[in-house]
Design a protein around this motif. Structure first.
Motif, PDB file in Angstrom:
ATOM      1  N   TYR A  48     -68.541 -43.722 -36.143  1.00 59.96           N
ATOM      2  CA  TYR A  48     -67.583 -43.461 -35.072  1.00 59.96           C
ATOM      3  C   TYR A  48     -68.314 -43.377 -33.732  1.00 59.96           C
ATOM      4  CZ  TYR A  48     -64.742 -41.919 -39.051  1.00 59.96           C
ATOM      5  OH  TYR A  48     -64.061 -41.845 -40.236  1.00 59.96           O
ATOM      6  N   LYS A  49     -67.686 -43.905 -32.696  1.00 60.53           N
ATOM      7  CA  LYS A  49     -68.295 -43.839 -31.369  1.00 60.53           C
ATOM      8  C   LYS A  49     -68.432 -42.408 -30.887  1.00 60.53           C
ATOM      9  CE  LYS A  49     -66.813 -48.417 -29.820  1.00 60.53           C
ATOM     10  NZ  LYS A  49     -66.037 -49.188 -28.819  1.00 60.53           N
ATOM     11  N   ASP A  50     -67.469 -41.556 -31.241  1.00 66.93           N
ATOM     12  CA  ASP A  50     -67.527 -40.153 -30.833  1.00 66.93           C
ATOM     13  C   ASP A  50     -67.833 -39.253 -32.023  1.00 66.93           C
ATOM     14  OD1 ASP A  50     -65.152 -40.779 -32.021  1.00 66.93           O
ATOM     15  OD2 ASP A  50     -63.873 -39.724 -30.586  1.00 66.93           O
ATOM     16  N   GLY A  51     -68.643 -39.762 -32.960  1.00 65.68           N
ATOM     17  CA  GLY A  51     -68.961 -39.014 -34.169  1.00 65.68           C
ATOM     18  C   GLY A  51     -69.740 -37.739 -33.916  1.00 65.68           C
ATOM     19  N   GLU A  52     -70.390 -37.648 -32.714  1.00 65.61           N
ATOM     20  CA  GLU A  52     -71.151 -36.435 -32.433  1.00 65.61           C
ATOM     21  C   GLU A  52     -70.259 -35.200 -32.353  1.00 65.61           C
ATOM     22  OE1 GLU A  52     -70.087 -38.560 -28.618  1.00 65.61           O
ATOM     23  OE2 GLU A  52     -71.032 -39.080 -30.516  1.00 65.61           O
ATOM     24  N   GLU A  53     -68.958 -35.379 -32.197  1.00 57.28           N
ATOM     25  CA  GLU A  53     -68.045 -34.241 -32.155  1.00 57.28           C
ATOM     26  C   GLU A  53     -68.010 -33.490 -33.485  1.00 57.28           C
ATOM     27  OE1 GLU A  53     -64.184 -35.293 -30.902  1.00 57.28           O
ATOM     28  OE2 GLU A  53     -64.807 -36.181 -29.000  1.00 57.28           O
ATOM     29  N   LEU A  54     -68.478 -34.142 -34.556  1.00 59.65           N
ATOM     30  CA  LEU A  54     -68.444 -33.514 -35.870  1.00 59.65           C
ATOM     31  C   LEU A  54     -69.684 -32.665 -36.142  1.00 59.65           C
ATOM     32  CD1 LEU A  54     -66.993 -36.454 -37.981  1.00 59.65           C
ATOM     33  CD2 LEU A  54     -65.781 -34.570 -36.888  1.00 59.65           C
ATOM     34  N   ASP A  55     -70.597 -32.569 -35.183  1.00 62.39           N
ATOM     35  CA  ASP A  55     -71.766 -31.680 -35.278  1.00 62.39           C
ATOM     36  C   ASP A  55     -72.638 -31.966 -36.493  1.00 62.39           C
ATOM     37  OD1 ASP A  55     -71.005 -30.305 -32.947  1.00 62.39           O
ATOM     38  OD2 ASP A  55     -69.647 -29.021 -34.103  1.00 62.39           O
ATOM     39  N   GLY A  56     -72.789 -33.224 -36.851  1.00 58.01           N
ATOM     40  CA  GLY A  56     -73.745 -33.588 -37.880  1.00 58.01           C
ATOM     41  C   GLY A  56     -73.245 -33.554 -39.306  1.00 58.01           C
ATOM     42  N   ILE A  57     -72.045 -33.087 -39.567  1.00 61.69           N
ATOM     43  CA  ILE A  57     -71.547 -33.071 -40.936  1.00 61.69           C
ATOM     44  C   ILE A  57     -71.283 -34.497 -41.406  1.00 61.69           C
ATOM     45  CG2 ILE A  57     -69.091 -32.882 -40.369  1.00 61.69           C
ATOM     46  CD1 ILE A  57     -68.876 -30.888 -42.713  1.00 61.69           C
ATOM     47  N   LYS A  58     -71.440 -34.728 -42.684  1.00 65.25           N
ATOM     48  CA  LYS A  58     -71.282 -36.059 -43.262  1.00 65.25           C
ATOM     49  C   LYS A  58     -69.857 -36.562 -43.070  1.00 65.25           C
ATOM     50  CE  LYS A  58     -72.103 -38.500 -47.639  1.00 65.25           C
ATOM     51  NZ  LYS A  58     -72.513 -38.321 -49.052  1.00 65.25           N
ATOM     52  N   SER A  59     -69.720 -37.798 -42.597  1.00 63.20           N
ATOM     53  CA  SER A  59     -68.386 -38.353 -42.353  1.00 63.20           C
ATOM     54  C   SER A  59     -68.442 -39.870 -42.414  1.00 63.20           C
ATOM     55  CB  SER A  59     -67.857 -37.916 -40.981  1.00 63.20           C
ATOM     56  OG  SER A  59     -68.671 -38.455 -39.943  1.00 63.20           O
ATOM     57  N   GLY A  60     -67.277 -40.476 -42.635  1.00 62.17           N
ATOM     58  CA  GLY A  60     -67.170 -41.927 -42.559  1.00 62.17           C
ATOM     59  C   GLY A  60     -67.553 -42.695 -43.811  1.00 62.17           C
ATOM     60  N   TYR A  61     -67.881 -42.010 -44.914  1.00 64.07           N
ATOM     61  CA  TYR A  61     -68.297 -42.703 -46.131  1.00 64.07           C
ATOM     62  C   TYR A  61     -67.083 -42.987 -47.028  1.00 64.07           C
ATOM     63  CZ  TYR A  61     -73.185 -41.639 -45.080  1.00 64.07           C
ATOM     64  OH  TYR A  61     -74.414 -41.567 -44.489  1.00 64.07           O
ATOM     65  N   PHE A  62     -67.090 -44.160 -47.662  1.00 63.70           N
ATOM     66  CA  PHE A  62     -65.999 -44.483 -48.579  1.00 63.70           C
ATOM     67  C   PHE A  62     -66.427 -45.563 -49.562  1.00 63.70           C
ATOM     68  CE2 PHE A  62     -65.721 -47.634 -45.287  1.00 63.70           C
ATOM     69  CZ  PHE A  62     -65.134 -48.759 -45.846  1.00 63.70           C
ATOM     70  N   THR A  63     -65.856 -45.516 -50.757  1.00 66.24           N
ATOM     71  CA  THR A  63     -66.039 -46.528 -51.801  1.00 66.24           C
ATOM     72  C   THR A  63     -64.652 -46.976 -52.205  1.00 66.24           C
ATOM     73  OG1 THR A  63     -68.069 -45.458 -52.555  1.00 66.24           O
ATOM     74  CG2 THR A  63     -67.017 -47.001 -54.073  1.00 66.24           C
ATOM     75  N   PRO A  64     -64.200 -48.133 -51.729  1.00 65.35           N
ATOM     76  CA  PRO A  64     -62.775 -48.475 -51.851  1.00 65.35           C
ATOM     77  C   PRO A  64     -62.353 -48.986 -53.226  1.00 65.35           C
ATOM     78  CG  PRO A  64     -63.955 -50.239 -50.762  1.00 65.35           C
ATOM     79  CD  PRO A  64     -64.951 -49.122 -50.951  1.00 65.35           C
ATOM     80  N   ILE A  65     -61.101 -48.700 -53.545  1.00 64.92           N
ATOM     81  CA  ILE A  65     -60.367 -49.355 -54.625  1.00 64.92           C
ATOM     82  C   ILE A  65     -59.327 -50.244 -53.954  1.00 64.92           C
ATOM     83  CG2 ILE A  65     -58.828 -49.008 -56.592  1.00 64.92           C
ATOM     84  CD1 ILE A  65     -60.102 -46.287 -57.002  1.00 64.92           C
ATOM     85  N   ALA A  66     -59.231 -51.522 -54.355  1.00 63.30           N
ATOM     86  CA  ALA A  66     -58.379 -52.456 -53.616  1.00 63.30           C
ATOM     87  C   ALA A  66     -57.434 -53.232 -54.530  1.00 63.30           C
ATOM     88  CB  ALA A  66     -59.237 -53.443 -52.818  1.00 63.30           C
ATOM     89  N   LEU A  67     -56.219 -53.414 -54.053  1.00 62.28           N
ATOM     90  CA  LEU A  67     -55.279 -54.369 -54.633  1.00 62.28           C
ATOM     91  C   LEU A  67     -55.357 -55.639 -53.801  1.00 62.28           C
ATOM     92  CD1 LEU A  67     -52.199 -52.021 -55.159  1.00 62.28           C
ATOM     93  CD2 LEU A  67     -53.762 -52.853 -56.932  1.00 62.28           C
ATOM     94  N   HIS A  68     -55.280 -56.800 -54.464  1.00 62.49           N
ATOM     95  CA  HIS A  68     -55.395 -58.041 -53.706  1.00 62.49           C
ATOM     96  C   HIS A  68     -54.467 -59.116 -54.264  1.00 62.49           C
ATOM     97  CE1 HIS A  68     -58.547 -58.417 -56.912  1.00 62.49           C
ATOM     98  NE2 HIS A  68     -57.932 -59.580 -57.072  1.00 62.49           N
ATOM     99  N   ALA A  69     -54.201 -60.103 -53.415  1.00 63.08           N
ATOM    100  CA  ALA A  69     -53.455 -61.300 -53.811  1.00 63.08           C
ATOM    101  C   ALA A  69     -54.300 -62.507 -53.426  1.00 63.08           C
ATOM    102  CB  ALA A  69     -52.100 -61.350 -53.111  1.00 63.08           C
ATOM    103  N   GLY A  70     -54.359 -63.496 -54.309  1.00 68.06           N
ATOM    104  CA  GLY A  70     -55.207 -64.654 -54.061  1.00 68.06           C
ATOM    105  C   GLY A  70     -54.516 -65.962 -54.342  1.00 68.06           C
ATOM    106  N   TYR A  71     -55.194 -67.038 -53.933  1.00 61.80           N
ATOM    107  CA  TYR A  71     -54.645 -68.376 -54.111  1.00 61.80           C
ATOM    108  C   TYR A  71     -55.788 -69.334 -54.427  1.00 61.80           C
ATOM    109  CZ  TYR A  71     -51.670 -72.455 -53.289  1.00 61.80           C
ATOM    110  OH  TYR A  71     -50.944 -73.619 -53.437  1.00 61.80           O
ATOM    111  N   ASN A  72     -55.633 -70.127 -55.492  1.00 59.26           N
ATOM    112  CA  ASN A  72     -56.626 -71.123 -55.882  1.00 59.26           C
ATOM    113  C   ASN A  72     -56.373 -72.421 -55.122  1.00 59.26           C
ATOM    114  OD1 ASN A  72     -58.078 -69.649 -58.027  1.00 59.26           O
ATOM    115  ND2 ASN A  72     -56.093 -69.684 -59.060  1.00 59.26           N
ATOM    116  N   LEU A  73     -57.253 -72.739 -54.181  1.00 63.06           N
ATOM    117  CA  LEU A  73     -57.143 -73.992 -53.447  1.00 63.06           C
ATOM    118  C   LEU A  73     -57.481 -75.181 -54.339  1.00 63.06           C
ATOM    119  CD1 LEU A  73     -58.828 -72.897 -50.109  1.00 63.06           C
ATOM    120  CD2 LEU A  73     -56.390 -73.075 -50.587  1.00 63.06           C
ATOM    121  N   SER A  74     -58.330 -74.961 -55.328  1.00 64.81           N
ATOM    122  CA  SER A  74     -58.681 -75.980 -56.315  1.00 64.81           C
ATOM    123  C   SER A  74     -59.110 -75.253 -57.573  1.00 64.81           C
ATOM    124  CB  SER A  74     -59.815 -76.876 -55.788  1.00 64.81           C
ATOM    125  OG  SER A  74     -61.037 -76.172 -55.782  1.00 64.81           O
TER     126      SER A  74
END
Length: 232
Positions: A48-74
């Motif tokens: 975060y650009k203004d992450g210093e407002e959090l005084d050093g505590i750990k923030s911004g970490y994530f390990t996503p689970i995702a739903l997706h839709a796809g298309y086979n071009l070939s």
């Protein structure tokens, strides 16, 4: 790594053009559209650009689970877009003298929520084993993060709390190799190893991101992706 990522991108772009001009005859029977679920062991870190407002505590970490839709071009090339969610929490407790008898103590709590929108292209380049085709994959992942934090000051048994919050977006890029495996006529799974991981708009700290300081086994484990797809 940048050269490898660019080469893989150009290869996928070239194959897209070929697929459009000279479609393979097997495409007539190809189930083009699919939906699926993706999991990963990769931990991303939004700066975060203004992450210093959090005084050093750990923030911004994530390990996503995702739903997706796809298309086979070939029968070799596919594109997909997804919506993912991830987050993390952190807690800190301390005092100026690091002593349980200190009259003033502090506690901090943080909670991060992130919405990610991965856009992915996959190209099968090895079909030596029909049931387990090998592919290359590249992804661009814009991610929108929101972190709230609370700081408590405990002075002589009296607690005073203050709150802060930050939000921002980072763009991540990944590239790697994967293998598909057929489960049934419509279901198939995939497993991936993502050897390239980069924050394109934030930092890439050696000590905090991508497990770079870890032994090789840990770095490999934290670079995996798994999922299952259903052909529509």
């Amino acid at each position: 790594m940048k050269t490898l990522f660019l080469s893989l991108t150009l290869s996928l772009s070239s194959l897209t053009a070929v697929a459009q001009v000279n479609p393979d005859s097997t495409e007539k029977s190809l189930k083009r559209a699919y939906v699926g679920l993706s999991l990963t062991t990769v931990t991303y870190h939004i700066y975060y650009k203004d992450g210093e407002e959090l005084d050093g505590i750990k923030s911004g970490y994530f390990t996503p689970i995702a739903l997706h839709a796809g298309y086979n071009l070939s029968d070799r090339l596919s594109i997909q877009i997804g919506v993912g969610y991830g987050g993390s929490k952190d807690k800190l407790e301390w005092s100026l003298n690091q002593n349980n008898n200190d009259p003033v103590k502090y506690r901090q709590y943080s909670k991060t929520n992130v919405l990610a929108v991965p856009v992915t292209a996959q190209m099968i380049f090895l079909k030596a084993f029909k049931r387990f085709p090998v592919y290359g994959t590249i992804s661009m992942i814009p991610s929108f993060g929101f972190t709230k934090a609370e700081t408590q000051e405990i002075r002589n048994g009296e607690t005073t709390a203050s709150n802060s919050s930050v939000n921002g977006m980072n763009l991540f890029a990944t590239a790697g190799l994967g293998v598909n495996y057929k489960i049934s006529s419509r279901f198939y799974g995939h497993a991936e190893y993502l050897f390239y991981k980069r924050n394109l708009t934030g930092q890439n700290s050696f000590h905090y991101d991508w497990e770079q300081y870890s032994p090789m086994g840990r770095r490999i484990y934290k670079s995996l992706g798994l999922g299952v797809n259903y052909k529509i």
